[in-house]
Scaffold this active site. Structure first.
Site, PDB file in Angstrom:
ATOM      1  N   GLU A 102      72.196  38.420 -10.223  1.00 30.36           N
ATOM      2  CA  GLU A 102      73.058  39.076  -9.410  1.00 30.36           C
ATOM      3  C   GLU A 102      72.269  39.651  -7.965  1.00 30.36           C
ATOM      4  OE1 GLU A 102      73.539  42.796 -11.501  1.00 30.36           O
ATOM      5  OE2 GLU A 102      75.146  43.595 -10.693  1.00 30.36           O
ATOM      6  N   LYS A 158      83.042  41.360 -10.189  1.00 28.79           N
ATOM      7  CA  LYS A 158      82.362  42.290 -11.289  1.00 28.79           C
ATOM      8  C   LYS A 158      83.569  43.253 -11.611  1.00 28.79           C
ATOM      9  CE  LYS A 158      78.291  44.838 -12.767  1.00 28.79           C
ATOM     10  NZ  LYS A 158      76.692  44.867 -12.356  1.00 28.79           N
ATOM     11  N   CYS A 167      76.307  40.660 -14.843  1.00 25.44           N
ATOM     12  CA  CYS A 167      75.409  41.679 -15.587  1.00 25.44           C
ATOM     13  C   CYS A 167      76.174  42.733 -16.447  1.00 25.44           C
ATOM     14  CB  CYS A 167      74.782  42.552 -14.270  1.00 25.44           C
ATOM     15  SG  CYS A 167      73.273  43.320 -15.045  1.00 25.44           S
TER      16      CYS A 167
HETATM   17  C1  ACM Z   1      73.713  45.824 -13.982  1.00 27.10           C
HETATM   18  O1  ACM Z   1      75.056  45.733 -14.108  1.00 27.10           O
HETATM   19  N1  ACM Z   1      73.071  45.487 -12.884  1.00 27.10           N
HETATM   20  C2  ACM Z   1      72.854  46.734 -14.958  1.00 27.10           C
END
Ligand code: ACM
Length: 277
Positions: A45, A116, A149
């Site tokens: 990420e 995300k 993530c």
């Molecule tokens: C995250 O979502 N970077 C912990």
């Protein structure tokens, strides 16, 4: 990826990005992958900007539009040279919004963008939440789903991608908690898919605080078994050859199929926002 073959080499590149040093981080990735023998490689990420932003202004200063990005151009050029695909985290700006995104890149350019959906902790202060549907993108006969993530904590994400036919979940990460590796093994087992979680290691040491990232990137099979797992604090390119047909077989016993046996009429609470208790 060879269309006729069901075998392909999937990989993660775990490394330590340096906060705010986009060009240095890009050069690091380009040189680490210059000779990589793989079909699909997943990067962490936010691997070019770093993760621990102070505020939204700092994100806006480092974010890029994938359509006009030197970073994307460099990575696509690498894909052309090596004839492979990359999934990378990406700090994306579009129309005054900033997203913690993942891009699927190949010799043809940007194949797919995912933003995300589930922002983690302080990300909520400076990123906009994802606004694109969960869809699966097929390249050379391989169905790829993207998640980023903290999406690991929401089993709906992997499930929806699996229902759309994803065979490999590509999962750029900057993990700070210890639960993801186990959770992703379960996501693989319950959906009968492969997953590549590419984490980073090292620290973002900033004036407002420090975050330490936990490494242990992994590649998991539809059985839930880890095929490869990285060290916690070490740079590593992990490559595994898989047989994709394992992800096309959704049976868990001769009479059970983890997708076809679902009873969605009994899950309608899942569609309602907010708690049901
Ligand atoms: C995250 O979502 N970077 C912990």
């Amino acid at each position: 990826m060879k269309k006729s073959s069901r075998r392909l080499r999937i990989a993660y590149y775990q490394f330590r990005p340096l906060f705010g040093q986009t060009e240095n981080n890009l050069q690091k990735v380009l040189s680490a992958l210059a000779q990589a023998e793989a079909d699909l490689i997943v990067l962490p990420e936010l691997p070019f900007t770093g993760y621990y932003f102070r505020d939204r202004a700092e994100v806006l200063a480092l974010a890029e539009d994938p359509a006009r990005s030197n970073t994307v151009e460099g990575l696509v050029e690498l894909c052309r040279r090596r004839d492979f695909y990359l999934v990378t985290g990406f700090c994306e700006c579009r129309n005054e919004k900033v997203y913690n995104s993942a891009l699927l890149l190949g010799p043809e350019g940007v194949a797919h963008v995912y933003r995300k959906l589930h922002l983690f902790n302080e990300e909520k202060r400076y990123f906009d939440a994802g606004d694109l549907p969960l869809v699966v993108h097929e390249v050379r006969g391989v169905k790829i789903g993207l998640m980023v993530c903290f999406d690991w904590a929401f089993p709906e994400v992997a499930r929806v991608l699996a229902i759309h036919g994803a065979e490999i979940l590509c999962h750029p990460a900057n993990l700070v908690l210890a639960y993801c590796q186990q959770a992703m093994a379960i996501r693989c087992l319950e959906n009968r898919v492969f997953a590549v979680t590419a984490n980073r290691f090292g620290n973002d040491h900033r004036p407002h605080g420090r975050l330490r990232f936990t490494g242990k990137s992994q590649i998991v099979a539809p059985s839930g078994r880890a095929l490869y797992r990285a060290h916690a604090q070490r740079e590593e390119l992990g490559i595994v050859e898989i047989d994709l047909s394992e992800a096309r077989d959704k049976s868990i016993t001769p009479l059970n199929d983890v997708i076809a046996d679902r009873r969605p009429n009994f899950y309608e609470t899942l569609y309602r926002p907010g708690p049901a208790y």
